[in-house]
Design a protein around this motif. Sequence first.
Motif, PDB file in Angstrom:
ATOM      1  N   VAL A   1       0.842  -1.207   0.000  1.00 23.43           N
ATOM      2  CA  VAL A   1       0.000   0.000   0.000  1.00 23.43           C
ATOM      3  C   VAL A   1       0.876   1.255   0.000  1.00 23.43           C
ATOM      4  CG1 VAL A   1      -1.691   1.327   1.317  1.00 23.43           C
ATOM      5  CG2 VAL A   1      -1.988  -1.141   1.041  1.00 23.43           C
TER       6      VAL A   1
ATOM      7  N   MET B   1      -7.386   1.266  -0.211  1.00 23.08           N
ATOM      8  CA  MET B   1      -6.558   1.266  -1.415  1.00 23.08           C
ATOM      9  C   MET B   1      -7.379   1.785  -2.583  1.00 23.08           C
ATOM     10  SD  MET B   1      -3.577   0.786  -2.551  1.00 23.08           S
ATOM     11  CE  MET B   1      -2.940   0.864  -4.209  1.00 23.08           C
TER      12      MET B   1
ATOM     13  N   VAL C   1      -4.470  -5.924  -5.417  1.00 24.89           N
ATOM     14  CA  VAL C   1      -5.567  -5.247  -4.707  1.00 24.89           C
ATOM     15  C   VAL C   1      -6.781  -6.168  -4.618  1.00 24.89           C
ATOM     16  CG1 VAL C   1      -7.196  -3.321  -4.777  1.00 24.89           C
ATOM     17  CG2 VAL C   1      -4.792  -2.930  -5.342  1.00 24.89           C
TER      18      VAL C   1
END
Length: 670
Positions: free
Chosen positions: A57, A452, A466
């Motif tokens: 991240v 995210m 992701v």
Amino acid sequence: MRNRRHIRTTPASRSRKPAADLTPSERAFEEAFSRLLAGGASSPVATTNASPRDAFVERAFAKSAEYVTDRYASIGDASAFHTKVVGVSFEGRQDVVAGLCPDAPLELVRERDNQHDPNAIAIRFGILQLGYIRRGIAAHIAPAIDGGATYLARVASLTGGGTKHFGVNVYVERDVRSIVERRDRDRTSTRTEWGGDADRVRQALIGNALPHDAQQAVLSRVEAGRNTLAVLGTGRGKSFCFQYPAALRALSNGQKTLVIYPLRALANDQYEAMMRTLDPLGVRIYRANGSISPQEREELFEALRSGAWDIVLATPEFLDFHRHAISAGASPSFVVVDEAHHLYESRHRAAYARLGETIRSFGTPQVLALTATASDEPFAKIVAELQIDAWVIDPTVRENLEVVDARNRKEKIVYLQRLFEESCRGIVYCNSRRDATDVAQSLRRVMGNVVMFYHAGMPSADRLAVEAMFREGELRVVIATSAFGEGIDLPDVEHVVLYHLNFDFAEFNQQAGRAGRNGAPAQIHLIYGEQDRRVNDYLIDLDAPRLTTLREIYRGMRSIAREGVLHGANSGISEVLGIDRVGDRTIAAAVRIFVDSGLLAVSEDDEGRALRFLPVDGKVDMERNERFAEGEATRESFEAFCNLALTASGETLQRIINRPIYPSRVQLRK
């Protein structure tokens, strides 16, 4: 309603399927997640005592501006481009370069072991290395070369001379035929491994789930060869009803399927989903609309000519203008009309008015029509126009969905912070990559690394990571563009937030319908407002210039051309013209429309791209242009959507989302 849910913080605590039971999409997720745990998707920076998620991240947010502003981001989709040779000097180089002639062939050589740049692409003339492709460009086309793409290069022009060092301008273009042939060979190899296992197709599309009763009823009618209409509500699996038989037919005996969507954005979303699920099985999928790049357009027409395609996703306008190209190599035997209510609602669009006739020009293909909205008159129109002889109406209402009407909310970020302060899972949909990034950054400051962003400008490895982390519970909230969702089956999404106003009903329904697919209570939060309407109007105008704007651009470009030829990039042309609400994207769209209409020819010379104005004999009917017509359809669809999305009650919008609309006096199945 507020669901309390404790999110698992370690993937080891989550029960996983055996590897043999994973679908291709799930396998990709697992591989991405395994790479993440091993130390990284896309080389995350080292972070002391940081978890793999935190490292990923932090790296992604550090690169977020690059994802949005990379000047070369779209060059991988370009069919051709100019660039300069950079990076190499050697004794006698000036003499060698001076001896080059325009159009001299060059060779591009991938240097995968280059210590300075793993994406390095050398430019050679015979045995001599002249230099390299620019690093920023190489970062985008090296993956394409590694994936099998072939590029041809030649000398465009020489610069310098006299007291100045010579430079070399290079013209690079994709070898379209070799790309299509290679893709066909690769898919053929994959298809031979299929072995007739229909369950592999089902698992690729819906995992270990089984089709529900209404889907089974549709499939049985399609299998029996009947022209079928399916009326199923949002989230009830309309796409599976055509993707499954289309893939089986392609893999079993090479039958071809044409899928028709009312808007190019919808076709593009479905294309991304099908490439994710069916391309790994060897199904050859193409999209056909005015928004695709020149490179993709060339590949499409080459595939159509050679018959090397299985499924084409097209707009009515593209089909209307190119029906002969669609059947050049082989005609489709299966035609799918998605969002079929447009046959009635958009009958003023010339392409829809002729759609039945166009379909019949392919012979007698079987037809499957799909919609969530077919009251009495649209239902009758669809049945008559498409010669429907069977139908399935699924009256299921998704009672678990609740619309939270927070339209015209001023403090949107505060709203999101309060919504996600508890351990719940959600997707927030934004209309642009920059907004998705900015909203995610704002939430992350409060919530940490459980937030995210996600958009199509990110590297594919990062997107897969992701998806994997969201599926595993490592991420709780994803702020995304419409790129997130199609083909990503996430049943336990508790909240979907529509941060901006959508562009049409279909996108609105699709995004909202991703909440609560496991049947548990879920909420759809509407926090868009009237101010979004102006932004969307502007975005549509950028990519779909109006007729008055096209005329102004054409007159302006002619006025600054020299002897009928105009040089320069789209951004430079837009700056010189100085027309209100006209940017480089607008110039790019206008140029494509002018070329299609016979007003311009695009070539290249010593100064780069050359736009040559062609003689005009009489009036040019711009409205007969496929790209222009698609743009007008997008604008019209947005206007119709706005009239309801901004003014209807929350209860009305909830009914649109959670239940189908069907005729009052017909049997549910025939």
